[in-house]
Design a protein around this motif. Structure first.
Motif, short mmCIF file in Angstrom:
data_model
loop_
_atom_site.label_atom_id
_atom_site.label_comp_id
_atom_site.label_asym_id
_atom_site.label_seq_id
_atom_site.Cartn_x
_atom_site.Cartn_y
_atom_site.Cartn_z
N LEU A 8 0.46 -4.94 -0.14
CA LEU A 8 0.85 -3.56 0.18
C LEU A 8 0.46 -3.17 1.60
O LEU A 8 1.31 -2.71 2.38
CB LEU A 8 0.21 -2.59 -0.82
CG LEU A 8 0.56 -1.11 -0.60
CD1 LEU A 8 2.05 -0.88 -0.81
CD2 LEU A 8 -0.26 -0.23 -1.53
N PHE A 9 -0.80 -3.35 1.96
CA PHE A 9 -1.24 -2.93 3.29
C PHE A 9 -0.70 -3.85 4.37
O PHE A 9 -0.65 -3.48 5.54
CB PHE A 9 -2.77 -2.84 3.33
CG PHE A 9 -3.33 -1.86 2.33
CD1 PHE A 9 -2.77 -0.60 2.17
CD2 PHE A 9 -4.40 -2.20 1.52
CE1 PHE A 9 -3.26 0.30 1.24
CE2 PHE A 9 -4.92 -1.31 0.59
CZ PHE A 9 -4.34 -0.05 0.44
N GLY A 10 -0.27 -5.05 3.96
CA GLY A 10 0.38 -5.95 4.90
C GLY A 10 1.76 -5.48 5.34
O GLY A 10 2.32 -6.00 6.30
N ARG A 11 2.30 -4.50 4.65
CA ARG A 11 3.60 -3.93 5.04
C ARG A 11 3.48 -3.02 6.26
O ARG A 11 4.48 -2.71 6.91
CB ARG A 11 4.18 -3.10 3.87
CG ARG A 11 4.48 -3.89 2.62
CD ARG A 11 4.95 -2.96 1.51
NE ARG A 11 6.25 -2.39 1.82
CZ ARG A 11 7.41 -2.82 1.29
NH1 ARG A 11 7.40 -3.82 0.42
NH2 ARG A 11 8.55 -2.25 1.61
N LEU A 12 2.26 -2.58 6.54
CA LEU A 12 2.04 -1.63 7.64
C LEU A 12 1.87 -2.34 8.97
O LEU A 12 1.54 -3.53 9.02
CB LEU A 12 0.76 -0.83 7.36
CG LEU A 12 0.85 0.26 6.30
CD1 LEU A 12 -0.55 0.69 5.86
CD2 LEU A 12 1.64 1.46 6.82
N PRO A 13 2.08 -1.62 10.08
CA PRO A 13 1.70 -2.17 11.38
C PRO A 13 0.23 -2.57 11.33
O PRO A 13 -0.56 -1.98 10.58
CB PRO A 13 1.95 -1.00 12.35
CG PRO A 13 2.99 -0.17 11.67
CD PRO A 13 2.70 -0.29 10.20
N GLU A 14 -0.17 -3.54 12.11
CA GLU A 14 -1.50 -4.16 11.98
C GLU A 14 -2.64 -3.14 12.00
O GLU A 14 -3.53 -3.18 11.14
CB GLU A 14 -1.70 -5.19 13.09
CG GLU A 14 -3.02 -5.94 12.97
CD GLU A 14 -3.17 -7.02 14.02
OE1 GLU A 14 -4.19 -7.72 14.00
OE2 GLU A 14 -2.27 -7.17 14.87
#
Length: 200
Positions: free
Chosen positions: A106-112
């Protein structure tokens, strides 16, 4: 608009669309009129408001915004991992491992930068090693207890929950607030012992 900015905003709004799925994750706690169970998003909203108004009862001084941020994001991982019922017999280790994989996804979908920020808050909640995380756990444990009381212990009764299970689940609730744990124990739990909550 710069292309870089547009790409970041595209990723952020993709994430906002994805987390709308939190509204589809049904928990095992009834809302106050007991006509249906709450969902994860409702649970998060309820705890966030509670934290704002109850923060003065924390054992330690806390950053309220950080605590609210933890509460709003900590169950987002259940979009992929699903809800784990507190008294369903799943080990804490198994639950953590399943949810950690979901957090990566899930959080890997966000910009770094944004992804690291939210993942750090989630990890902090899991470790419960800061005043904010400890108070967040207190809210996470007391909110469903409060709803169980307000609905006449309906969920406890349906699942055949024993007092020892509740006390085990709440063995660290006082770490965030001794005052709130004592209040919850005497007002929300004890009236149901021997009735909707089984004695051991």
């Amino acid at each position: 608009m710069e292309q870089h900015t547009e790409q970041i905003l595209d990723a952020l709004f993709d994430f906002f669309r994805e987390i709308d799925k939190e509204k589809l994750i049904t928990r095992q706690t009834y809302i106050t009129d007991a006509i249906r169970m709450e969902d994860d998003a409702e649970h998060a909203w309820h705890m966030a408001v509670m934290a704002i108004l109850l923060s003065g009862y924390s054992n330690e001084k806390i950053d309220v915004l950080k605590t609210v941020s933890i509460l709003l994001i900590h169950d987002l991982v259940e979009i992929y991992a699903g809800d784990t019922y507190a008294y369903g017999g799943v080990s804490k280790e198994d639950q953590h491992n399943k949810e950690a994989k979901s957090a990566d996804r899930l959080f890997g979908r966000l910009p770094e930068e944004e992804g690291k920020k939210l993942r750090a808050l989630w990890d902090e909640f899991e470790r419960a090693d800061t005043p904010e995380a400890r108070f967040a756990h207190t809210m996470d444990n007391i909110q469903p207890m409060m709803l169980n009381d307000y609905t006449g212990g309906k969920s406890w009764k349906e699942h055949g929950v024993h007092l020892s299970q509740i006390l085990k689940r709440n063995e660290h609730t006082a770490d965030g607030s001794e005052v709130l744990w004592e209040y919850a124990r005497t007002h929300f739990l004890e009236p149901h012992v021997g009735k909707e909550v089984k004695k051991d």
